[in-house]
Structure formats: structure tokens, C-alpha cells
Design a protein around this motif. Structure first.
Motif, PDB file in Angstrom:
ATOM      1  N   MET A  48       0.863  -1.179   0.000  1.00 27.45           N
ATOM      2  CA  MET A  48       0.000   0.000   0.000  1.00 27.45           C
ATOM      3  C   MET A  48       0.903   1.233   0.000  1.00 27.45           C
ATOM      4  SD  MET A  48      -3.281  -1.186   0.574  1.00 27.45           S
ATOM      5  CE  MET A  48      -4.203  -0.154   1.650  1.00 27.45           C
ATOM      6  N   VAL A  49       1.063   1.862  -1.144  1.00 27.70           N
ATOM      7  CA  VAL A  49       1.936   3.026  -1.269  1.00 27.70           C
ATOM      8  C   VAL A  49       1.099   4.302  -1.337  1.00 27.70           C
ATOM      9  CG1 VAL A  49       3.788   1.732  -2.396  1.00 27.70           C
ATOM     10  CG2 VAL A  49       2.012   2.807  -3.783  1.00 27.70           C
ATOM     11  N   ASP A  50       1.743   5.447  -1.137  1.00 23.87           N
ATOM     12  CA  ASP A  50       1.077   6.739  -1.266  1.00 23.87           C
ATOM     13  C   ASP A  50       1.174   7.210  -2.707  1.00 23.87           C
ATOM     14  OD1 ASP A  50       0.393   7.079   1.472  1.00 23.87           O
ATOM     15  OD2 ASP A  50       2.455   7.643   1.908  1.00 23.87           O
ATOM     16  N   VAL A  51       0.033   7.630  -3.271  1.00 23.93           N
ATOM     17  CA  VAL A  51      -0.017   8.107  -4.646  1.00 23.93           C
ATOM     18  C   VAL A  51      -0.858   9.384  -4.684  1.00 23.93           C
ATOM     19  CG1 VAL A  51      -0.883   7.577  -6.977  1.00 23.93           C
ATOM     20  CG2 VAL A  51       0.192   5.781  -5.627  1.00 23.93           C
ATOM     21  N   ASP A  52      -0.396  10.384  -5.424  1.00 21.62           N
ATOM     22  CA  ASP A  52      -1.181  11.605  -5.638  1.00 21.62           C
ATOM     23  C   ASP A  52      -1.972  11.413  -6.926  1.00 21.62           C
ATOM     24  OD1 ASP A  52      -2.263  14.090  -6.129  1.00 21.62           O
ATOM     25  OD2 ASP A  52      -0.432  15.185  -5.619  1.00 21.62           O
ATOM     26  N   LEU A  53      -3.251  11.095  -6.793  1.00 17.10           N
ATOM     27  CA  LEU A  53      -4.078  10.787  -7.965  1.00 17.10           C
ATOM     28  C   LEU A  53      -4.280  11.973  -8.897  1.00 17.10           C
ATOM     29  CD1 LEU A  53      -6.783   8.435  -6.481  1.00 17.10           C
ATOM     30  CD2 LEU A  53      -4.997   7.880  -8.115  1.00 17.10           C
ATOM     31  N   ASN A  54      -4.105  13.192  -8.415  1.00 18.82           N
ATOM     32  CA  ASN A  54      -4.269  14.359  -9.274  1.00 18.82           C
ATOM     33  C   ASN A  54      -3.047  14.590 -10.160  1.00 18.82           C
ATOM     34  OD1 ASN A  54      -5.759  15.206  -6.431  1.00 18.82           O
ATOM     35  ND2 ASN A  54      -6.957  15.517  -8.283  1.00 18.82           N
ATOM     36  N   LYS A  55      -1.936  13.948  -9.829  1.00 15.04           N
ATOM     37  CA  LYS A  55      -0.713  14.103 -10.620  1.00 15.04           C
ATOM     38  C   LYS A  55      -0.343  12.816 -11.342  1.00 15.04           C
ATOM     39  CE  LYS A  55       1.084  17.665  -7.630  1.00 15.04           C
ATOM     40  NZ  LYS A  55       1.974  17.995  -6.535  1.00 15.04           N
ATOM     41  N   CYS A  56      -1.234  11.854 -11.314  1.00 12.74           N
ATOM     42  CA  CYS A  56      -0.951  10.535 -11.867  1.00 12.74           C
ATOM     43  C   CYS A  56      -2.110  10.092 -12.754  1.00 12.74           C
ATOM     44  CB  CYS A  56      -0.769   9.566 -10.701  1.00 12.74           C
ATOM     45  SG  CYS A  56      -0.486   7.885 -11.188  1.00 12.74           S
ATOM     46  N   GLU A  57      -1.787   9.611 -13.935  1.00  8.84           N
ATOM     47  CA  GLU A  57      -2.814   9.081 -14.834  1.00  8.84           C
ATOM     48  C   GLU A  57      -3.028   7.603 -14.507  1.00  8.84           C
ATOM     49  OE1 GLU A  57      -4.393  11.214 -16.515  1.00  8.84           O
ATOM     50  OE2 GLU A  57      -2.962  12.853 -16.425  1.00  8.84           O
ATOM     51  N   PRO A  58      -4.201   7.063 -14.795  1.00 11.96           N
ATOM     52  CA  PRO A  58      -4.477   5.662 -14.445  1.00 11.96           C
ATOM     53  C   PRO A  58      -3.449   4.684 -15.016  1.00 11.96           C
ATOM     54  CG  PRO A  58      -6.458   6.713 -15.276  1.00 11.96           C
ATOM     55  CD  PRO A  58      -5.344   7.699 -15.435  1.00 11.96           C
ATOM     56  N   TRP A  59      -2.989   4.904 -16.228  1.00  8.25           N
ATOM     57  CA  TRP A  59      -2.052   3.988 -16.865  1.00  8.25           C
ATOM     58  C   TRP A  59      -0.649   4.045 -16.249  1.00  8.25           C
ATOM     59  CZ3 TRP A  59      -5.253   7.370 -19.384  1.00  8.25           C
ATOM     60  CH2 TRP A  59      -4.729   8.630 -19.655  1.00  8.25           C
ATOM     61  N   ASP A  60      -0.403   5.043 -15.384  1.00  6.71           N
ATOM     62  CA  ASP A  60       0.867   5.110 -14.659  1.00  6.71           C
ATOM     63  C   ASP A  60       0.819   4.335 -13.342  1.00  6.71           C
ATOM     64  OD1 ASP A  60       1.917   6.807 -16.615  1.00  6.71           O
ATOM     65  OD2 ASP A  60       1.191   8.606 -15.574  1.00  6.71           O
ATOM     66  N   LEU A  61      -0.372   3.993 -12.885  1.00  9.07           N
ATOM     67  CA  LEU A  61      -0.526   3.328 -11.592  1.00  9.07           C
ATOM     68  C   LEU A  61       0.145   1.956 -11.497  1.00  9.07           C
ATOM     69  CD1 LEU A  61      -4.186   4.341 -10.751  1.00  9.07           C
ATOM     70  CD2 LEU A  61      -2.102   5.143  -9.635  1.00  9.07           C
ATOM     71  N   PRO A  62       0.098   1.113 -12.531  1.00  5.83           N
ATOM     72  CA  PRO A  62       0.722  -0.210 -12.381  1.00  5.83           C
ATOM     73  C   PRO A  62       2.192  -0.138 -11.974  1.00  5.83           C
ATOM     74  CG  PRO A  62      -0.632  -0.175 -14.332  1.00  5.83           C
ATOM     75  CD  PRO A  62      -0.608   1.239 -13.793  1.00  5.83           C
ATOM     76  N   GLU A  63       2.930   0.805 -12.516  1.00  9.50           N
ATOM     77  CA  GLU A  63       4.347   0.935 -12.174  1.00  9.50           C
ATOM     78  C   GLU A  63       4.536   1.458 -10.750  1.00  9.50           C
ATOM     79  OE1 GLU A  63       7.968   3.710 -13.623  1.00  9.50           O
ATOM     80  OE2 GLU A  63       6.856   2.674 -15.197  1.00  9.50           O
ATOM     81  N   MET A  64       3.618   2.301 -10.300  1.00 12.22           N
ATOM     82  CA  MET A  64       3.755   2.933  -8.987  1.00 12.22           C
ATOM     83  C   MET A  64       3.239   2.071  -7.849  1.00 12.22           C
ATOM     84  SD  MET A  64       2.437   6.675 -10.088  1.00 12.22           S
ATOM     85  CE  MET A  64       3.043   7.575  -8.690  1.00 12.22           C
ATOM     86  N   ALA A  65       2.176   1.314  -8.085  1.00 10.81           N
ATOM     87  CA  ALA A  65       1.495   0.645  -6.978  1.00 10.81           C
ATOM     88  C   ALA A  65       1.171  -0.818  -7.249  1.00 10.81           C
ATOM     89  CB  ALA A  65       0.200   1.405  -6.667  1.00 10.81           C
ATOM     90  N   CYS A  66       1.898  -1.467  -8.119  1.00 10.16           N
ATOM     91  CA  CYS A  66       1.543  -2.837  -8.489  1.00 10.16           C
ATOM     92  C   CYS A  66       2.251  -3.888  -7.640  1.00 10.16           C
ATOM     93  CB  CYS A  66       1.879  -3.087  -9.949  1.00 10.16           C
ATOM     94  SG  CYS A  66       1.273  -4.667 -10.541  1.00 10.16           S
TER      95      CYS A  66
END
Length: 160
Positions: A48-66
Motif C-alpha cells: 500500500m503506497v502513497d499516490v497523488d491521484l491528481n498528478k498521476c494518470e491511471p495507466w501510470d498506476l501499475p508501475e507505482m502501486a503494483c
């Protein structure tokens, strides 16, 4: 190799991180909000990582939080659309997350512990955005033990 990839490589074969809705709220979100590291969930866990959803597009999420599969788990601070208002800002550079359906109750042992909201990502700007296949479940704490309607939310990303 990303930090999450290194962690994933050290997990035993067949490991699946698949918490229930009540576990996400009671064991992870509550521990994160209160700073309790002694609870059942891994508060500082790479699951469970911290992500700023307003600065991140959905397709960038797998690399950040997978952590394997097509589900991603992360925390994101609630961003207000207006400083004095209650509306949540869910816009990114290329689109926005739009709530769909009604909020669902999340209970543990018959007691309300939180709510789950379903969001769909639209590319472009409202009201002419184009619906995509990206779906997210947003969790918030509610109920008798809720310390003043916390604004920190845990989120579960699901792509169908």
C-alpha cells in the motif's frame, strides 16, 4: 527495477495480496490515519503506497502501486476542489474520475466501518469526457469509531 518489483520478487510463489473491503478500512486505512504500526495490517507496507491521484494518470498506476495482477492498492490524500468547500477534486491532466452508482456500506461483524465508492476514469473534460475501462474503488472510514470524518482515503484500483 522498481522498489515494488524488488519486493514482489522476494514474495513466495503464489502470494496474493487480496484484502476484503473491511480489512482495507479497519486494518490498513485506520492504521495509516492513526499512525498505529502495531495493528494487523502492514502500515508501512510496500503493498500500500502513497499516490497523488491528481498528478498521476491511471495507466501510470501499475508501475507505482503494483504487486502482481491487475489490482493495485494505494493511499491518496483527498484533494478539495475548493479551499472552503466539501467537493473532492478528482481531475488529472488528461481526464477525471467520475463517481458512478451509489456508495456501498462496508461492515465488520455487523457494524458499519466505512463506505466504498466506485469511480470510472473519463479522458477529456466534463461533460464531454470519453469513458474508459479504468475503474477505481475509493474507501472512506465511517461509523461510531470514526475520528471526525477523516479525509485520508485508501483506494483499490481495478482494471477490467
Amino acid at each position: 527495477m522498481s522498489f515494488l518489483s524488488m519486493v514482489e520478487a522476494q514474495l513466495p510463489p503464489g502470494f496474493r495480496f487480496h484484502p476484503r473491503d473491511d480489512e482495507l478500512i479497519c486494518d490498513y486505512l485506520a492504521a495509516k490515519v492513526t499512525g498505529d504500526r502495531s495493528g494487523g495490517g502492514f502500515w508501512g507496507s510496500p503493498m500500500m503506497v502513497d499516490v497523488d491521484l491528481n498528478k498521476c494518470e491511471p495507466w501510470d498506476l501499475p508501475e507505482m502501486a503494483c504487486v502482481g495482477g491487475k489490482e493495485w492498492y494505494f493511499f491518496s490524500l483527498r484533494d478539495r476542489k475548493y479551499a472552503t468547500g466539501q467537493r473532492t477534486n478528482r481531475a488529472t491532466l488528461s481526464g477525471y474520475w467520475k463517481a458512478t452508482g451509489k456508495d456501498r456500506l462496508v461492515a465488520r461483524k455487523g457494524m458499519l466501518v466505512g463506505m466504498r465508492k466506485t469511480l470510472v476514469f473519463y479522458q477529456g473534460r466534463a461533460p464531454k469526457g470519453k469513458k474508459t475501462d479504468w475503474v477505481m474503488h475509493e474507501y472512506r472510514m465511517e461509523g461510531p469509531g470514526d475520528p471526525s470524518k477523516l479525509s485520508f482515503k485508501g483506494q483499490k484500483e481495478v482494471v477490467d
